[in-house]
Design a protein around this motif. Sequence first.
Motif, PDB file in Angstrom:
ATOM      1  N   ALA A   1     -21.738-103.062  84.179  1.00 51.18           N
ATOM      2  CA  ALA A   1     -22.420-103.336  85.451  1.00 51.18           C
ATOM      3  C   ALA A   1     -22.204-104.789  85.854  1.00 51.18           C
ATOM      4  O   ALA A   1     -22.386-105.702  85.052  1.00 51.18           O
ATOM      5  N   ASN A   2     -21.832-104.996  87.100  1.00 51.22           N
ATOM      6  CA  ASN A   2     -21.535-106.354  87.563  1.00 51.22           C
ATOM      7  C   ASN A   2     -22.052-106.537  88.985  1.00 51.22           C
ATOM      8  O   ASN A   2     -21.548-105.906  89.924  1.00 51.22           O
TER       9      ASN A   2
ATOM     10  N   PHE B   1     -16.909-110.676  85.579  1.00 49.69           N
ATOM     11  CA  PHE B   1     -15.981-109.551  85.655  1.00 49.69           C
ATOM     12  C   PHE B   1     -14.887-109.671  84.594  1.00 49.69           C
ATOM     13  O   PHE B   1     -14.524-108.678  83.940  1.00 49.69           O
ATOM     14  N   GLN B   2     -14.368-110.876  84.422  1.00 49.79           N
ATOM     15  CA  GLN B   2     -13.329-111.088  83.407  1.00 49.79           C
ATOM     16  C   GLN B   2     -13.878-110.822  82.002  1.00 49.79           C
ATOM     17  O   GLN B   2     -13.173-110.256  81.146  1.00 49.79           O
ATOM     18  N   ALA B   3     -15.136-111.218  81.760  1.00 50.35           N
ATOM     19  CA  ALA B   3     -15.762-110.948  80.464  1.00 50.35           C
ATOM     20  C   ALA B   3     -15.900-109.449  80.237  1.00 50.35           C
ATOM     21  O   ALA B   3     -15.645-108.944  79.133  1.00 50.35           O
TER      22      ALA B   3
ATOM     23  N   MET C   1     -14.168-106.697  77.293  1.00 56.66           N
ATOM     24  CA  MET C   1     -14.982-105.844  76.421  1.00 56.66           C
ATOM     25  C   MET C   1     -14.638-104.359  76.530  1.00 56.66           C
ATOM     26  O   MET C   1     -14.969-103.577  75.639  1.00 56.66           O
ATOM     27  N   VAL C   2     -13.980-103.980  77.615  1.00 55.09           N
ATOM     28  CA  VAL C   2     -13.712-102.564  77.880  1.00 55.09           C
ATOM     29  C   VAL C   2     -12.939-101.879  76.757  1.00 55.09           C
ATOM     30  O   VAL C   2     -13.291-100.752  76.365  1.00 55.09           O
ATOM     31  N   PRO C   3     -11.872-102.476  76.185  1.00 55.09           N
ATOM     32  CA  PRO C   3     -11.143-101.786  75.107  1.00 55.09           C
ATOM     33  C   PRO C   3     -12.050-101.409  73.934  1.00 55.09           C
ATOM     34  O   PRO C   3     -11.966-100.279  73.414  1.00 55.09           O
ATOM     35  N   ASP C   4     -12.922-102.313  73.504  1.00 58.74           N
ATOM     36  CA  ASP C   4     -13.840-102.004  72.399  1.00 58.74           C
ATOM     37  C   ASP C   4     -14.851-100.947  72.821  1.00 58.74           C
ATOM     38  O   ASP C   4     -15.236-100.089  72.014  1.00 58.74           O
TER      39      ASP C   4
ATOM     40  N   PHE D   1     -23.291-108.245  74.032  1.00 57.31           N
ATOM     41  CA  PHE D   1     -24.540-108.267  74.809  1.00 57.31           C
ATOM     42  C   PHE D   1     -25.028-109.701  75.021  1.00 57.31           C
ATOM     43  O   PHE D   1     -25.505-110.057  76.109  1.00 57.31           O
ATOM     44  N   ILE D   2     -24.906-110.525  73.995  1.00 56.02           N
ATOM     45  CA  ILE D   2     -25.363-111.916  74.092  1.00 56.02           C
ATOM     46  C   ILE D   2     -24.520-112.693  75.107  1.00 56.02           C
ATOM     47  O   ILE D   2     -25.053-113.460  75.925  1.00 56.02           O
ATOM     48  N   ILE D   3     -23.199-112.497  75.060  1.00 57.90           N
ATOM     49  CA  ILE D   3     -22.317-113.164  76.021  1.00 57.90           C
ATOM     50  C   ILE D   3     -22.647-112.716  77.438  1.00 57.90           C
ATOM     51  O   ILE D   3     -22.739-113.536  78.370  1.00 57.90           O
ATOM     52  N   SER D   4     -22.834-111.402  77.611  1.00 59.72           N
ATOM     53  CA  SER D   4     -23.186-110.875  78.934  1.00 59.72           C
ATOM     54  C   SER D   4     -24.489-111.484  79.429  1.00 59.72           C
ATOM     55  O   SER D   4     -24.620-111.837  80.612  1.00 59.72           O
TER      56      SER D   4
END
Length: 232
Positions: A113-114, A163-165, A169-172, A199-202
């Motif tokens: 979600a962005n 969005f770049q972050a 994460m999408v591959p994992d 989650f922490i980075i997000s």
Amino acid sequence: MKIFRKIRQQFLTENKISKYLLYAFGEIVLVVIGILIALNINNWNEEQSKRDAELNFYHNTKLQLLDDLNNIESNIQYNNRYTKQFRYAVDIIELNDRSKKDSLGQIAVNIMANSDFDRQGNIYESMVNSGDVKLLKNNKIIQGLRRLEETYIYVNRMETIHFQAIMSMVPDLTQTIRMHSNKVENEEYLFGFKFQNFFIISLKVMEEKDSAYKRTKNEIESIIKRIENEVE
């Protein structure tokens, strides 16, 4: 004018030179007064025209700012909804509470979600390029619009970073969650420190976005208030 001409001719006929000169001087004074009145009326009309254009600018700008304000408030709510979920996810992983596996899986999907602030337009740049900036007498409104434009740019930059972050994460995420059903396929990986770090980075990015959104909201409200005071 015929009456004035007859009066002048009468003075000349009767050889009343002094009265003629006095009368001629009076005519000149009247002409000068007429010119001055005409110039004042013209200046007044010009100033009124500028004021009308200024008020029209304020009206259109306020409408645009109100649209941006509604947009930013929606993004604040959207952003906050997911920050609460991500804090909850960090706690689930920290406690290793496997009974909440399905909930954690659903929250993990929401990591994509962005919030995206789509402003109506570049008010300050358009104002400068169009020359409307010359119409505005309130310099604080001009400065406020300039600062708001800088804040808009910062907000969009933070959204790009987020969005770049997410993309990193999408591959994992796709290797851990079955996206069609949100079913957890790799429980150990989901409860590992790497996902907790996701989650922490997000959260860190989204908290910075929230701060930028609120700053934008305050600046918009401040400009709208100044515009309302200006047009009263």
